[in-house]
Design an enzyme around this catalytic site. Sequence first.
Site, PDB file in Angstrom:
ATOM      1  N   THR A  12      35.826  42.680  24.579  1.00 57.21           N
ATOM      2  CA  THR A  12      37.241  42.024  24.510  1.00 57.21           C
ATOM      3  C   THR A  12      37.000  40.641  25.444  1.00 57.21           C
ATOM      4  O   THR A  12      37.544  39.750  24.477  1.00 57.21           O
ATOM      5  CB  THR A  12      38.295  42.830  25.217  1.00 57.21           C
ATOM      6  OG1 THR A  12      38.103  44.218  24.615  1.00 57.21           O
ATOM      7  CG2 THR A  12      39.592  42.428  25.080  1.00 57.21           C
ATOM      8  N   GLY A 131      44.860  39.397  34.808  1.00 57.83           N
ATOM      9  CA  GLY A 131      44.468  38.739  33.453  1.00 57.83           C
ATOM     10  C   GLY A 131      44.569  37.488  33.352  1.00 57.83           C
ATOM     11  O   GLY A 131      44.037  36.719  34.256  1.00 57.83           O
ATOM     12  N   LYS A 202      42.653  45.447  42.884  1.00 59.30           N
ATOM     13  CA  LYS A 202      43.211  44.221  42.656  1.00 59.30           C
ATOM     14  C   LYS A 202      43.934  44.009  44.062  1.00 59.30           C
ATOM     15  O   LYS A 202      44.090  42.724  44.313  1.00 59.30           O
ATOM     16  CB  LYS A 202      44.115  44.217  41.406  1.00 59.30           C
ATOM     17  CG  LYS A 202      43.313  44.219  40.179  1.00 59.30           C
ATOM     18  CD  LYS A 202      44.226  44.478  39.017  1.00 59.30           C
ATOM     19  CE  LYS A 202      43.615  44.574  37.763  1.00 59.30           C
ATOM     20  NZ  LYS A 202      44.491  45.157  36.637  1.00 59.30           N
TER      21      LYS A 202
HETATM   22  N1  LIG Z   1      40.080  43.747  28.661  1.00 56.85           N
HETATM   23  C1  LIG Z   1      40.868  42.935  29.587  1.00 56.85           C
HETATM   24  O1  LIG Z   1      41.841  42.867  28.744  1.00 56.85           O
HETATM   25  C2  LIG Z   1      40.499  42.615  30.846  1.00 56.85           C
HETATM   26  C3  LIG Z   1      41.460  41.750  31.742  1.00 56.85           C
HETATM   27  C4  LIG Z   1      41.228  41.464  32.837  1.00 56.85           C
HETATM   28  C5  LIG Z   1      39.796  41.839  33.415  1.00 56.85           C
HETATM   29  N2  LIG Z   1      38.904  42.389  32.597  1.00 56.85           N
HETATM   30  C6  LIG Z   1      37.658  42.961  33.049  1.00 56.85           C
HETATM   31  O2  LIG Z   1      36.656  42.109  32.331  1.00 56.85           O
HETATM   32  C7  LIG Z   1      35.440  42.926  32.184  1.00 56.85           C
HETATM   33  C8  LIG Z   1      35.056  43.217  30.765  1.00 56.85           C
HETATM   34  O3  LIG Z   1      36.024  43.933  30.184  1.00 56.85           O
HETATM   35  P1  LIG Z   1      36.009  44.114  28.551  1.00 56.85           P
HETATM   36  O4  LIG Z   1      37.364  44.799  28.434  1.00 56.85           O
HETATM   37  O5  LIG Z   1      35.718  42.666  27.983  1.00 56.85           O
HETATM   38  O6  LIG Z   1      35.128  45.116  28.299  1.00 56.85           O
HETATM   39  P2  LIG Z   1      34.300  45.674  26.930  1.00 56.85           P
HETATM   40  O7  LIG Z   1      35.190  45.125  25.756  1.00 56.85           O
HETATM   41  O8  LIG Z   1      33.861  46.936  27.272  1.00 56.85           O
HETATM   42  O9  LIG Z   1      32.900  44.540  26.887  1.00 56.85           O
HETATM   43  C9  LIG Z   1      31.778  44.981  27.698  1.00 56.85           C
HETATM   44  C10 LIG Z   1      30.670  44.092  27.136  1.00 56.85           C
HETATM   45  O10 LIG Z   1      29.734  44.321  27.947  1.00 56.85           O
HETATM   46  C11 LIG Z   1      28.376  44.726  27.386  1.00 56.85           C
HETATM   47  N3  LIG Z   1      27.678  45.560  28.233  1.00 56.85           N
HETATM   48  C12 LIG Z   1      28.384  46.874  28.982  1.00 56.85           C
HETATM   49  N4  LIG Z   1      27.305  47.255  29.765  1.00 56.85           N
HETATM   50  C13 LIG Z   1      26.149  46.334  29.371  1.00 56.85           C
HETATM   51  C14 LIG Z   1      24.950  46.501  29.835  1.00 56.85           C
HETATM   52  N5  LIG Z   1      24.559  47.550  30.592  1.00 56.85           N
HETATM   53  N6  LIG Z   1      23.881  45.797  29.205  1.00 56.85           N
HETATM   54  C15 LIG Z   1      24.366  44.864  28.405  1.00 56.85           C
HETATM   55  N7  LIG Z   1      25.501  44.878  28.148  1.00 56.85           N
HETATM   56  C16 LIG Z   1      26.401  45.434  28.484  1.00 56.85           C
HETATM   57  C17 LIG Z   1      28.971  45.207  25.979  1.00 56.85           C
HETATM   58  O11 LIG Z   1      27.695  45.113  25.050  1.00 56.85           O
HETATM   59  P3  LIG Z   1      28.179  45.914  23.364  1.00 56.85           P
HETATM   60  O12 LIG Z   1      29.256  44.736  23.051  1.00 56.85           O
HETATM   61  O13 LIG Z   1      26.950  45.507  22.991  1.00 56.85           O
HETATM   62  O14 LIG Z   1      28.589  47.107  23.459  1.00 56.85           O
HETATM   63  C18 LIG Z   1      30.010  44.491  25.865  1.00 56.85           C
HETATM   64  O15 LIG Z   1      29.867  43.710  24.914  1.00 56.85           O
HETATM   65  C19 LIG Z   1      35.641  44.097  32.931  1.00 56.85           C
HETATM   66  O16 LIG Z   1      35.191  43.779  34.381  1.00 56.85           O
HETATM   67  C20 LIG Z   1      37.241  44.449  32.970  1.00 56.85           C
HETATM   68  O17 LIG Z   1      37.594  44.975  34.190  1.00 56.85           O
HETATM   69  C21 LIG Z   1      39.113  42.878  31.233  1.00 56.85           C
END
Ligand SMILES: NC(=O)c1ccc[n+]([C@@H]2O[C@H](COP(=O)([O-])OP(=O)(O)OC[C@H]3O[C@@H](n4cnc5c(N)ncnc54)[C@H](OP(=O)(O)O)[C@@H]3O)[C@@H](O)[C@H]2O)c1
Length: 430
Positions: A12, A131, A202
């Site tokens: 995301t 965020g 947080k």
């Molecule tokens: N989502 C939000 O709105 C939001 C807001 C604030 C902060 N955050 C923080 O931002 C970070 C990312 O969140 P997200 O929602 O973007 O997560 P996500 O959608 O689950 O994406 C995670 C990404 O990391 C890759 N990945 C995970 N483990 C891996 C590994 N061991 N080796 C290689 N690639 C790996 C995944 O690959 P694949 O695509 O190939 O599966 C995916 O592309 C987190 O720390 C979260 O707490 C998120």
Amino acid sequence: MGIKLGILGLGTVGTGTVQLLQDNIGRHSLLQLVEIYRVGVKSLDKPRDVTLPQSVLTTDLESIVNDPEVDIVVELIGGLEPARELILKAIQNGKHVVTANKAVISRFGTEIFTSANRQGVYVMLEAAVGGGIPVIQPLKQSLSVNRIHTVTGIINGTTNYILTRMQTEGSSFDAVLADAQKLGYAEADPTADVDGWDAADKISILASLAFGGRINREEVSCEGIRQVSKTDITYANNLGFVIKLLAIAKKVSPTSSTLSVRVHPTLVPKTHPLASINGVYNAILVEGEPLGQVMFFGPGAGAGATASAVSSDILNLVARVGSSEAAPLDPLLGCSHQDYCQIAPQNELTARFYTRFLTLDQPGVIGKLGTSFGQHGVSLESIVQTGFQDKLAEIVVVTHDVLEGDFKQALEEIRSFEAIHSIPSLLRVL
Ligand SMILES: NC(=O)c1ccc[n+]([C@@H]2O[C@H](COP(=O)([O-])OP(=O)(O)OC[C@H]3O[C@@H](n4cnc5c(N)ncnc54)[C@H](OP(=O)(O)O)[C@@H]3O)[C@@H](O)[C@H]2O)c1
């Protein structure tokens, strides 16, 4: 000269960030210096919402943090490992780091920032709290001339969404949670959100910045929202409150450097600025001297909002990479905390409590409750029988500010009374 990014994760936030950086016209001109050089993912076969040359994508994340060409590593994979290890390797290799990972920073911040200071690199984390809301950099810079005494936040969108719907629809926690999971507002495993852990991560970070010291995450007390019932929401409403999951970091007294850092569902007066923060929105209220109150409000999650925060960190770094490499770390951008903040044990804190009792329908129960509280030094604001549930009488007690230890001792005694059937809720009042 381009600044080469190694982005870990294309989920995301990773996708939102790449989209923002690829579409850079009309944004700050320095972003045009950024080159998306490598992107690390788990699966190369997954369909993506961004177009990148095949050669940019890799599943070998170590190769990114070890690549001498990479200037900035952007960690967006989430979780504790391998995120921690990759961040530390990037730092050891002299790379600046941007991360959105509150879990890793709140638990391993000491190790990460000590290493970053030794290597003379920055670790930036604007997206880790709130965020898209800019709150990390304001706390480090514009607000740091104030003596901050309290930071209060609604910093978990999932729980705020659930509580808002319980409030407006009169629905139960379980029903709203199930629907939120269907709609994508809650994870399949909602534990980190509904049990308050995410908010605790947080507030540890915000407290560290607001009070200029390290926070031991294990000392942050944390209660989630599973115990909040629609009955409590209705009673709270009748008493002039809404129930919110608040994360609070404050000095225990104006002259003390000891802090109270906690997360719990709280009855918030309807007139309070945080009472009207609804749905998935986040807000952080910072109070200090001489500023008074300032509140940050906005989208606490989502691809675009979080990408805005991640990219603002990248922008800050781009402005510095390229300038003299030997320059000392900018104290307004880096982390200079050496010592841990002292956190007061929960029993020594004062708070107002709301408690709901189910009792046998006998005469004199209210009197016995009042006497027991009084004997433990717990002064009551109100004690009312609100009605019946089946054959049990329901009594709601609201206290004045009392010592938590005294209150818990009184409850211990009250629990042993024959007339007490159960104590379904115990909430704090702001
Ligand atoms: N989502 C939000 O709105 C939001 C807001 C604030 C902060 N955050 C923080 O931002 C970070 C990312 O969140 P997200 O929602 O973007 O997560 P996500 O959608 O689950 O994406 C995670 C990404 O990391 C890759 N990945 C995970 N483990 C891996 C590994 N061991 N080796 C290689 N690639 C790996 C995944 O690959 P694949 O695509 O190939 O599966 C995916 O592309 C987190 O720390 C979260 O707490 C998120």
